[in-house]
Design a protein around this motif. Structure first.
Motif, short mmCIF file in Angstrom:
data_model
loop_
_atom_site.label_atom_id
_atom_site.label_comp_id
_atom_site.label_asym_id
_atom_site.label_seq_id
_atom_site.Cartn_x
_atom_site.Cartn_y
_atom_site.Cartn_z
N ALA A 161 144.65 110.70 68.49
CA ALA A 161 143.30 111.07 68.62
C ALA A 161 143.10 112.48 69.03
O ALA A 161 141.87 113.05 68.82
CB ALA A 161 142.84 110.07 69.82
N ALA A 162 144.22 113.29 69.28
CA ALA A 162 144.13 114.49 69.82
C ALA A 162 143.59 115.40 68.60
O ALA A 162 143.01 116.72 69.04
CB ALA A 162 145.15 114.99 70.46
N GLN A 163 143.57 115.23 67.54
CA GLN A 163 143.27 115.89 66.38
C GLN A 163 142.38 115.58 65.53
O GLN A 163 142.20 115.92 64.34
CB GLN A 163 144.50 116.63 65.73
CG GLN A 163 145.69 117.30 66.30
CD GLN A 163 147.10 117.38 65.47
OE1 GLN A 163 147.12 116.65 64.43
NE2 GLN A 163 147.97 118.00 66.29
N TYR A 172 139.29 110.70 75.73
CA TYR A 172 139.92 111.48 76.41
C TYR A 172 140.33 110.94 77.57
O TYR A 172 141.57 111.19 78.12
CB TYR A 172 139.08 112.60 76.49
CG TYR A 172 139.61 113.73 77.52
CD1 TYR A 172 140.77 114.71 77.29
CD2 TYR A 172 139.12 113.74 78.94
CE1 TYR A 172 141.06 115.70 77.90
CE2 TYR A 172 140.05 114.58 79.73
CZ TYR A 172 140.61 115.55 79.51
OH TYR A 172 141.13 116.63 80.19
N LEU A 173 139.47 110.10 78.32
CA LEU A 173 139.83 109.59 79.64
C LEU A 173 141.01 108.48 79.65
O LEU A 173 141.85 108.49 80.20
CB LEU A 173 138.64 108.98 80.14
CG LEU A 173 138.71 108.70 81.64
CD1 LEU A 173 139.17 109.45 82.61
CD2 LEU A 173 137.49 107.79 82.11
N ASP A 239 147.30 124.65 74.00
CA ASP A 239 146.87 123.31 73.45
C ASP A 239 145.86 123.68 72.11
O ASP A 239 145.79 122.94 71.57
CB ASP A 239 145.78 122.80 74.56
CG ASP A 239 146.54 122.29 75.84
OD1 ASP A 239 147.62 122.00 75.55
OD2 ASP A 239 145.80 122.07 76.80
N PHE A 240 145.15 124.77 72.20
CA PHE A 240 144.50 125.11 70.89
C PHE A 240 145.54 125.29 69.73
O PHE A 240 145.09 124.68 68.62
CB PHE A 240 143.96 126.49 71.18
CG PHE A 240 143.22 127.04 69.82
CD1 PHE A 240 141.95 126.48 69.53
CD2 PHE A 240 143.60 127.81 69.17
CE1 PHE A 240 141.24 126.92 68.42
CE2 PHE A 240 142.86 128.35 68.04
CZ PHE A 240 141.65 128.03 67.82
N LEU A 245 142.77 118.02 71.36
CA LEU A 245 141.38 118.02 71.37
C LEU A 245 141.17 117.87 73.24
O LEU A 245 140.98 116.41 73.12
CB LEU A 245 140.76 117.32 70.67
CG LEU A 245 138.99 117.28 70.44
CD1 LEU A 245 139.04 118.62 69.73
CD2 LEU A 245 138.64 116.07 69.48
N THR A 246 141.38 118.66 73.77
CA THR A 246 141.16 118.48 75.30
C THR A 246 139.49 118.55 75.62
O THR A 246 138.69 118.92 74.92
CB THR A 246 141.97 119.50 76.27
OG1 THR A 246 141.64 120.70 75.88
CG2 THR A 246 143.40 119.33 75.84
#
Length: 333
Positions: A161-163, A172-173, A239-240, A245-246
């Motif tokens: 999911a993060a990308q 995110y939660l 993270d970037f 994807l924070t």
């Protein structure tokens, strides 16, 4: 982003209040990370465990147990268990993320290799389960085993999911509850369980740990886009560069126009990053007040954490845990 004296005090006071117990935890950790046949295990374990981490999670276990009147020895076992689980996940995370810096030092996978980091992480997981069993509590084993599985689920969810720009705040939660808050809430919950605390108090401790862990991760994500390297122990913008994807980015993407969304698609989903892209990302975060909004979310979770402790009897340790929650967000004040 430097910590002022007032902000540091809650951690220092909690550490001082639990100093004798933490000495026992550290002795147990050193004893159980030893290996007669594989000297690389204590080498790698010590590199991370003794790298200057504040031992926040094991202190939460000790504080919860003591706050509930526990006088036995097994809170020390549980605190060591929590630290081993945490260290194992860090070793695995650094391999997955291909990180080269942790707590301001080269990562184990950089100094040794990926295989060693993964296998030593596995060893620490195994040691943690041995320590759980020594408490003689099936409920404790259930809580910490579930937390270990939840952490792994959170990490796998983040991989998928993060990308993706489809990842919203709800997803995110879920990720944060898995990879970070699960161990915070387990750490506090087992402290109450081992002390035989009333269910209302055990639930309160779980809720405190859950909310504190979520706030902690949001702050960590914010610091990645604005903290000093000395404070975070990692490089700004990691993270970037890792295309995570924070929360700040999720908030900026939600308000992005077509051109801005195209930028996020390129740098996050496609991974095509050029010189100056990090600076442009920071401009977009500022344009949409993403950092301020994420900080407000962290503050809400801190309030939930503090409110959760209301059912517990007043004590110095309860006050310290309340102050600790405020300390978490003070890092981005």
């Amino acid at each position: 982003m430097s910590l002022d004296t007032a902000a540091v005090k809650p951690m220092e006071r909690l550490s001082a209040a639990l100093a004798q117990d933490m000495d026992q935890v550290n002795l147990l950790i050193r004893d159980r990370m030893a290996s007669e046949h594989a000297p690389r295990i204590p080498e790698i374990s010590a590199h991370l465990i003794e790298a200057g981490g504040k031992r926040l999670r094991p202190m939460l276990t000790l504080a919860a147990a003591r706050m509930c009147g526990y006088e036995g020895p097994h809170h020390v076992h549980l605190a060591a268990t929590v630290e081993f689980i945490h260290t194992a996940t860090l070793l695995h995370d650094d391999v997955v993320d291909e990180s080269n810096k942790r707590r301001g030092r080269p990562t184990a996978n950089l100094l040794w290799d990926n295989k060693s980091s993964v296998l030593v992480g596995d060893y620490l997981f195994a040691r943690s389960f041995q320590l759980m069993i020594e408490t003689g509590s099936l409920r404790v084993l259930d809580i910490l085993a579930n937390a270990s599985a939840t952490i792994a689920e959170g990490e796998v969810l983040q991989l998928t999911a993060a990308q993706s720009l489809k990842t919203d705040e709800a997803i995110y939660l879920k990720i944060v509850r898995g990879k970070t808050a699960a161990l915070f809430s387990a750490a506090t919950e087992v402290g109450g369980v081992i002390a035989g605390a009333p269910e209302e108090h055990v639930t309160a401790l779980f809720t405190y740990g859950d909310a504190l862990g979520i706030a902690f991760q949001i702050v960590d994500d914010l610091l990645d886009y604005g903290g000093a390297t000395a404070d975070t122990g990692k490089n700004i913008g990691d993270d970037f560069r890792e295309r995570k994807l924070t929360l700040p980015v999720i908030k900026a993407v939600a308000k992005a126009d077509a051109n801005e969304r195209a930028f996020w698609v390129r740098v996050i989903e496609k991974g095509k990053q050029d010189e100056g892209d990090l600076e442009h990302a920071l401009e977009l975060l500022a344009k949409h007040d993403a950092m301020a909004s994420a900080r407000a979310d962290a503050m809400e979770w801190v309030t939930k954490a503090k409110d959760a402790l209301a059912p517990l009897p007043p004590s110095d340790l309860r006050d310290l845990l309340i102050d600790l929650a405020d300390y978490v967000v003070s890092r981005i004040s």
